[in-house]
Scaffold this motif. Structure first.
Motif: not given
Length: 310
Positions: A217, A268, A270-272, A291, A293, A295
């Motif tokens: 991302d 994202t 996934g988790q960032r 941290r 995620t 959506n």
């Protein structure tokens, strides 16, 4: 972080009526194109299930509710007419403007709409300029820069939604279409910050957001300023794709210091890990990470994040 459905709950069920008034019938200046496609008075009905899609956002505890507002600007693009623009005759998608005329959870919209029975129309808010992704697809660009942390600015300029309408009937002057509930493309986040050492609230005059590590991302120490949306007839697959070439942070600058800040962010993959850098009115700087995620279409509460003064 606490995640909530962005448009859950408080609005009554209704039908969103988009009425696109044509500027005129077929003429020498605007010849009808193939398949009987011409400017028509179009009524698009959004079939909702108790939730409105947009426009004025208001916070109610840990949820957001939405109303359309008179003057909201939208755009449509006829995905069935991508080879030649009806208005200019140039090789480009056919698209145009719509404007909300009432303030309510259900509204009407006016604009010049070119269509024929069976056409698929992308309907987007805020208004956008469509171009070609390639000879088979239309696309537009959305921007995240320039946010001021207020819910009103976010609602009018950064709460991007996408809908897909199908024209079900058309005669010489009028047409009707149906559209499923429109889809939110970004995540709305509510942020507040505390000094880790004192537990006192920080009132930012500036908030910088970036990624703390590389990812699909966006790379470390950057945040995308824009994203590209490719319009498609499968609404569920339409998404905002980050333009990752930026080397900047996303900077949020409120007009006055705010205890809470509302920010539209990209979903994202996934988790960032996000890095936050906050400056207060005394020119103190604080930083920290969190941290999450993200959506599309969700409302995320990230309040009381603790930052370290540097």
């Amino acid at each position: 972080m606490k995640t909530k459905n962005i448009l859950h709950g408080s609005l009554a069920a209704g039908l969103l009526m988009l009425i696109a008034a044509c500027s005129g019938t077929e003429s020498d200046e605007q010849p009808s194109s193939a398949g009987g496609r011409q400017a028509r008075q179009l009524t698009i009905t959004e079939m909702t299930t108790g939730e409105s899609t947009r426009a004025t956002l208001s916070a109610d505890g840990d949820e957001l509710s939405a109303l359309w507002t008179a003057g909201d600007k939208l755009s449509y693009c006829n995905l069935s007419a991508l080879t030649q623009d009806y208005y200019s005759g140039e090789t480009a998608p056919t698209w145009g403007a719509l404007t909300a005329i009432t303030t309510a959870s259900t509204s009407s919209f006016e604009g010049s709409v070119v269509c024929s029975k069976g056409d698929k129309l992308a309907v987007v808010y805020p208004a956008a300029t469509f171009g070609w992704a390639d000879s088979d697809e239309a696309q537009y660009t959305l921007t995240l820069s320039g946010q001021d942390g207020t819910l009103s600015t976010l609602a009018s300029r950064y709460h991007y939604v996408y809908g897909l309408a199908t024209v079900t009937a058309a005669d010489e002057a009028n047409a009707t279409a149906t559209m499923p509930k429109m889809k939110s493309l970004l995540t709305v986040c509510r942020f507040s910050f505390k000094d880790e050492a004192t537990d006192e609230a920080i009132l930012p005059v500036s908030l910088d957001i970036s990624y703390a590590a590389d990812g699909l991302d966006g790379n470390a120490d950057t945040y995308p300023q824009t994203a590209t949306v490719t319009a498609g007839i499968d609404q569920s697959s339409v998404a905002a794709k980050a333009n990752t070439s930026s080397t900047q942070h996303l900077t949020i600058t409120p007009t006055t210091p705010q205890t809470e800040m509302y920010v539209a962010l990209l979903p994202t993959g996934g988790q960032r890990t996000f890095r936050f850098t906050v400056t207060d009115s005394d020119n103190n700087t604080y930083t920290g990470t969190a941290r999450a995620t993200l959506n599309a279409g969700e409302y995320v509460e990230a309040t009381g994040l603790k930052l370290t003064r540097i």
